[in-house]
Write an enzyme that holds these catalytic residues in place. Structure first.
Site, PDB file in Angstrom:
ATOM      1  N   ASN A  16       0.396  10.184  -3.356  1.00  0.00           N
ATOM      2  CA  ASN A  16       0.679  11.458  -2.694  1.00  0.00           C
ATOM      3  C   ASN A  16       2.196  11.551  -2.501  1.00  0.00           C
ATOM      4  OD1 ASN A  16       0.903  13.618  -0.960  1.00  0.00           O
ATOM      5  ND2 ASN A  16      -0.168  12.654   0.752  1.00  0.00           N
ATOM      6  N   LYS A  18       3.963  13.999  -1.476  1.00  0.00           N
ATOM      7  CA  LYS A  18       4.335  14.846  -0.331  1.00  0.00           C
ATOM      8  C   LYS A  18       5.479  15.799  -0.706  1.00  0.00           C
ATOM      9  CE  LYS A  18       2.535  11.291   2.679  1.00  0.00           C
ATOM     10  NZ  LYS A  18       2.572  10.614   3.961  1.00  0.00           N
ATOM     11  N   HIS A 102      -5.564  15.928   5.137  1.00  0.00           N
ATOM     12  CA  HIS A 102      -4.583  14.877   5.426  1.00  0.00           C
ATOM     13  C   HIS A 102      -4.089  15.052   6.867  1.00  0.00           C
ATOM     14  CE1 HIS A 102      -0.894  12.535   5.295  1.00  0.00           C
ATOM     15  NE2 HIS A 102      -1.388  11.942   4.215  1.00  0.00           N
ATOM     16  N   GLU A 104      -1.288  14.866   8.196  1.00  0.00           N
ATOM     17  CA  GLU A 104      -0.066  15.673   8.382  1.00  0.00           C
ATOM     18  C   GLU A 104      -0.422  17.156   8.416  1.00  0.00           C
ATOM     19  OE1 GLU A 104       2.143  13.924   5.167  1.00  0.00           O
ATOM     20  OE2 GLU A 104       2.344  12.079   6.324  1.00  0.00           O
ATOM     21  N   GLU A 174      -7.575   7.110   6.818  1.00  0.00           N
ATOM     22  CA  GLU A 174      -6.138   6.986   7.056  1.00  0.00           C
ATOM     23  C   GLU A 174      -5.863   7.029   8.562  1.00  0.00           C
ATOM     24  OE1 GLU A 174      -3.636   8.049   3.397  1.00  0.00           O
ATOM     25  OE2 GLU A 174      -3.846   9.819   4.642  1.00  0.00           O
ATOM     26  N   GLY A 180       2.847   6.176   7.072  1.00  0.00           N
ATOM     27  CA  GLY A 180       4.304   6.339   7.085  1.00  0.00           C
ATOM     28  C   GLY A 180       5.017   5.519   8.131  1.00  0.00           C
ATOM     29  N   SER A 215       0.500   2.938   4.911  1.00  0.00           N
ATOM     30  CA  SER A 215       1.462   1.857   4.673  1.00  0.00           C
ATOM     31  C   SER A 215       0.924   0.773   3.736  1.00  0.00           C
ATOM     32  CB  SER A 215       1.930   1.259   6.006  1.00  0.00           C
ATOM     33  OG  SER A 215       2.577   2.252   6.781  1.00  0.00           O
TER      34      SER A 215
HETATM   35  P1  PGA Z   1       2.047   5.976   3.478  1.00  0.00           P
HETATM   36  O1  PGA Z   1       1.303   7.392   3.427  1.00  0.00           O
HETATM   37  O2  PGA Z   1       1.539   5.144   2.341  1.00  0.00           O
HETATM   38  O3  PGA Z   1       3.514   6.319   3.330  1.00  0.00           O
HETATM   39  O4  PGA Z   1       1.739   5.373   4.801  1.00  0.00           O
HETATM   40  C1  PGA Z   1      -0.071   7.456   3.129  1.00  0.00           C
HETATM   41  C2  PGA Z   1      -0.524   8.881   3.104  1.00  0.00           C
HETATM   42  O5  PGA Z   1       0.115   9.745   3.719  1.00  0.00           O
HETATM   43  O6  PGA Z   1      -1.521   9.206   2.455  1.00  0.00           O
END
Ligand code: PGA
Length: 258
Positions: A16, A18, A102, A104, A174, A180, A215
């Site tokens: 992803n 983003k 997601h 976010e 997640e 992140g 992560s």
């Molecule tokens: P990350 O993000 O691997 O940077 O923690 C995962 C995601 O947002 O799907």
């Protein structure tokens, strides 16, 4: 270590990207991934660039065995919805997958459960495979409410679609506190939730892939993938580094053997 004995589910790694990159940087990223790629890898891989770079990414990937995915989709099918991108438009650009729900988008863009259900339905109507994300906040984890939160996120979808539709879907666990942040859920923490999610999936539970995201890096992927109920990863940061991304794909490939 391999997974042949307990799972017919091929590992899946999703990148992803983003809100990152531009035309030039995306080209470098895709070429970097292809430079390390082997078509015989035993893993399904999906790249999710920004919608405006889907076409570019598809052209760069050419016929390689890597799928295209989108990071979001409109809950509307068509019509006067300025700025939206529909599921049929994504399918038209050769997208096969779309990330839905997601954290976010849930947290920062205030997406509701009702919108998420409509997006899920629109995606399947256009023959896209939804990657439905669920996960608890740090506060909920500290209160021991993670399973309850996840159940309510799943129920919001199942109550409208039924569980049968999950055969053509992927789930992603997640934890918000791990996305992140550099803090990964331990394999045991992730596994507990993955088992719980699988228990919720009904008759087809054994066929449905459940990814872990939060992560995941090259150094911790193997221990997560080794868990029987973790069927791959949804990667953010690690998907922007071609060497790391390919390394994680290779780890997934090695773990899943016939
Ligand atoms: P990350 O993000 O691997 O940077 O923690 C995962 C995601 O947002 O799907």
């Amino acid at each position: 270590m391999n997974k042949s004995s307990h799972s017919g589910r091929r590992q899946l790694v999703v990148g992803n990207w983003k809100l990152n990159g531009n035309r030039h940087e995306n080209a470098i990223l895709v070429r970097g991934i292809l430079a390390g790629w082997q078509d015989n890898l035993n893993v399904d891989v999906v790249l999710c660039p920004s919608d405006v770079y889907l076409q570019q990414t598809a052209e760069l990937l050419s016929a390689r065995s890597i799928f295209l995915g989108a990071q979001n989709v409109s809950e509307f099918w068509q019509g006067a919805f300025t700025g939206e991108v529909s599921a049929q438009m994504l399918a038209d650009l050769n997208c096969r997958f779309v990330i839905i729900g997601h954290n976010e988008r849930r947290r920062l863009l205030k997406e509701t459960d009702e919108q998420i259900v409509q997006k899920f339905i629109a995606a399947q109507r256009a023959n896209l495979t939804p990657i439905l994300c669920v996960g608890e906040s740090l506060q909920h984890r500290e209160q021991g409410l993670q399973l309850q939160v996840i159940k309510s996120q799943l129920d919001a979808v199942f109550s409208q679609t039924g569980k049968e539709c999950l055969v053509n879907a992927v789930l992603a666990y997640e934890p918000v506190w791990a996305v992140g942040t550099g803090v990964t859920a331990s394999p045991e923490q992730a596994s507990e939730v993955h088992c719980f999610i699988r228990e919720q999936l009904g008759a087809n539970a054994d066929k449905i892939r459940i990814l872990y995201g939060g992560s995941v890096k090259a150094h911790n992927a193997a221990e997560l993938f080794a868990k029987p109920d973790i069927d791959g990863a949804l990667l953010g940061g690690a998907s922007l580094n071609p060497e790391e991304f390919v390394s994680i794909c290779k780890t997934a490939s090695l773990i899943w053997q016939h």
